[in-house]
Design an enzyme around this catalytic site. Structure first.
Site, PDB file in Angstrom:
ATOM      1  N   ALA A 194       0.795  -1.235   0.000  1.00  0.00           N
ATOM      2  CA  ALA A 194       0.000   0.000   0.000  1.00  0.00           C
ATOM      3  C   ALA A 194       0.835   1.297   0.000  1.00  0.00           C
ATOM      4  CB  ALA A 194      -0.986  -0.037   1.163  1.00  0.00           C
ATOM      5  N   ARG A 201      -4.757   0.334  -9.146  1.00  0.00           N
ATOM      6  CA  ARG A 201      -5.203  -0.799  -8.307  1.00  0.00           C
ATOM      7  C   ARG A 201      -6.330  -0.280  -7.403  1.00  0.00           C
ATOM      8  NH1 ARG A 201      -0.840  -4.591  -5.535  1.00  0.00           N
ATOM      9  NH2 ARG A 201      -2.661  -5.945  -5.364  1.00  0.00           N
ATOM     10  N   ASP A 234      -4.116  -2.456   3.783  1.00  0.00           N
ATOM     11  CA  ASP A 234      -4.326  -1.766   2.498  1.00  0.00           C
ATOM     12  C   ASP A 234      -5.373  -0.672   2.607  1.00  0.00           C
ATOM     13  OD1 ASP A 234      -3.213  -4.576   1.770  1.00  0.00           O
ATOM     14  OD2 ASP A 234      -2.756  -3.214   0.125  1.00  0.00           O
TER      15      ASP A 234
HETATM   16  O1  MRU Z   1      -1.132  -7.289  -3.333  1.00  0.00           O
HETATM   17  P1  MRU Z   1      -0.040  -6.625  -2.537  1.00  0.00           P
HETATM   18  O2  MRU Z   1       1.241  -7.403  -2.514  1.00  0.00           O
HETATM   19  O3  MRU Z   1       0.154  -5.180  -2.946  1.00  0.00           O
HETATM   20  O4  MRU Z   1      -0.621  -6.629  -1.058  1.00  0.00           O
HETATM   21  C1  MRU Z   1       0.154  -6.076  -0.041  1.00  0.00           C
HETATM   22  C2  MRU Z   1      -0.428  -6.228   1.296  1.00  0.00           C
HETATM   23  O5  MRU Z   1      -1.501  -6.757   1.480  1.00  0.00           O
HETATM   24  C3  MRU Z   1       0.331  -5.610   2.419  1.00  0.00           C
HETATM   25  O6  MRU Z   1       0.195  -6.336   3.592  1.00  0.00           O
HETATM   26  C4  MRU Z   1      -0.215  -4.182   2.636  1.00  0.00           C
HETATM   27  O7  MRU Z   1      -0.175  -3.468   1.445  1.00  0.00           O
HETATM   28  C5  MRU Z   1       0.526  -3.454   3.676  1.00  0.00           C
HETATM   29  S1  MRU Z   1       2.087  -2.929   3.100  1.00  0.00           S
HETATM   30  C6  MRU Z   1       2.922  -2.047   4.264  1.00  0.00           C
END
Ligand code: MRU
Length: 352
Positions: free
Chosen positions: A52, A95, A242
């Site tokens: 995120a 996204r 997220d």
């Molecule tokens: O699909 P992704 O790899 O972007 O998902 C990431 C996550 O779910 C993380 O745990 C979240 O973004 C927190 S990152 C500090």
């Protein structure tokens, strides 16, 4: 002593954005130089950059890249601004679930609308703002790390899911930032990392970055967490987020909800580590969080090879929502927020 991570995920250099290519880790460690807004849109969508906070900064850089391109088109200031607003809105759609992306694109949009400068001045301001957000992300992670380290028991084994580390931010990490800060104080702690099917961010990314920084890590598959909790082998869980709703309901990588239920059942504290930019105060509860549906190939294939009977059905939500009652605390740069989350979240924003 401050812990130094060796990983910098995203960095603005002169007139481009330099990213670690996360699609090839851990087999290959390479960078890609992103030179246009469209390239950044694709890098976010295809998860060359992911996590995120990292995609938030990538979005801000992407808007600056569009500005550099449009500057060459001899537009009037009015035309430039109107096209830039479209580009910022477009970048925010690369996204759907992580709200940091929309947050950062909105910051760039506000800058464009409020600037008194000519086109060249706006371009410069957008680049500078991207760099400022990049630097702030590291500072925020370190603050979260300091707050979070206070609730890590001595010699703890900490379970984490997905990758909420340096690779999911500019550097240092949210959940792994807490772990880095705790490790700097107590090098007897260790991490259990969930594999995190289907894209295996836990196996591919979390183990890579903890190994790189010398923090002890054990890889487990997603279904093993209750087993280790039942044996008393997990002292706390810390994961990233997220999008967090106003009531504390939290969307994070698919499988997080299962971990939270197991943690509640076994009386293991379950923490979220996330900056305030991950909190979406426009929504009341997790029911309103849009969940990304990803390619079915992520489920049906591993390393390009089909793992199931052909011709069956698939479904692949990228995230799930953990209800607030399963969350012990939300570690932010303003301190650790606790239930009732409506109130503690409101207060954290009033103070910032
Ligand atoms: O699909 P992704 O790899 O972007 O998902 C990431 C996550 O779910 C993380 O745990 C979240 O973004 C927190 S990152 C500090």
């Amino acid at each position: 002593m401050e812990f130094q991570s060796k990983i910098k995920t995203i960095e603005w250099i002169d007139d481009y954005s330099k990213l670690i290519d996360q699609t090839v880790l851990p087999y290959e460690f390479k960078h890609v130089n992103i030179k246009t807004g469209d390239e950044m849109y694709t890098a976010i969508k295809d998860m060359i950059v992911r996590g995120a906070p990292a995609i938030g900064i990538a979005g801000a850089h992407g808007v600056a890249l569009y500005a550099l391109e449009l500057q060459k088109q001899n537009l009037s200031r009015e035309e430039f601004i109107s096209k830039m607003i479209e580009k910022a809105d477009y970048m925010a759609t690369s996204r759907p679930t992580a709200v940091n992306l929309m947050w950062a694109c909105k910051k760039q949009k506000e800058l464009i609308l409020n600037s008194k400068s000519d086109i060249a001045g706006i371009v410069k301001e957008l680049i500078e703002n991207g760099i400022k957000l990049e630097n702030e992300d590291i500072e925020i992670n370190k603050k979260m790390g300091d707050y979070g380290a206070e609730v890590v028991p001595k010699g703890a084994t900490i379970l984490t899911h997905c990758n909420a580390g340096a690779l999911a931010t500019v550097a240092y990490g949210t959940a792994l930032g807490v772990i880095r800060s705790a490790y700097a104080k107590d090098n007897t702690i260790q991490v259990f990392a969930d594999e995190t099917r289907p894209r295996q961010q836990g196996a591919r990314l979390t183990t890579f970055e903890l190994k790189t920084d010398g923090i002890p890590v054990t890889l487990i598959t997603d279904g093993m967490c209750s087993y280790f909790m039942s044996k008393g082998m997990i002292d706390m869980v810390v994961v990233g987020a997220d999008r967090i709703a106003s009531n504390g309901d939290t969307a994070n990588k698919i499988g997080t909800y299962t971990v939270a239920i197991a943690a509640k059942y076994h009386n293991v504290p379950f923490y979220i580590a996330a900056p305030l930019s991950t909190i979406d105060r426009n929504i009341k509860s997790g029911k309103e969080i849009p969940i990304e549906e990803r390619s079915h190939e992520e489920v049906s294939h591993i390393n390009g090879k089909i793992i199931c009977a052909e011709g069956i059905n698939f479904i692949n939500p990228g995230f799930d929502v953990t209800p607030n009652e399963l969350i012990t605390g939300i570690i932010t740069e303003k301190g650790i927020l606790r239930a009732p989350f409506e109130e503690s979240i409101k207060k954290a924003f009033e103070e910032s």
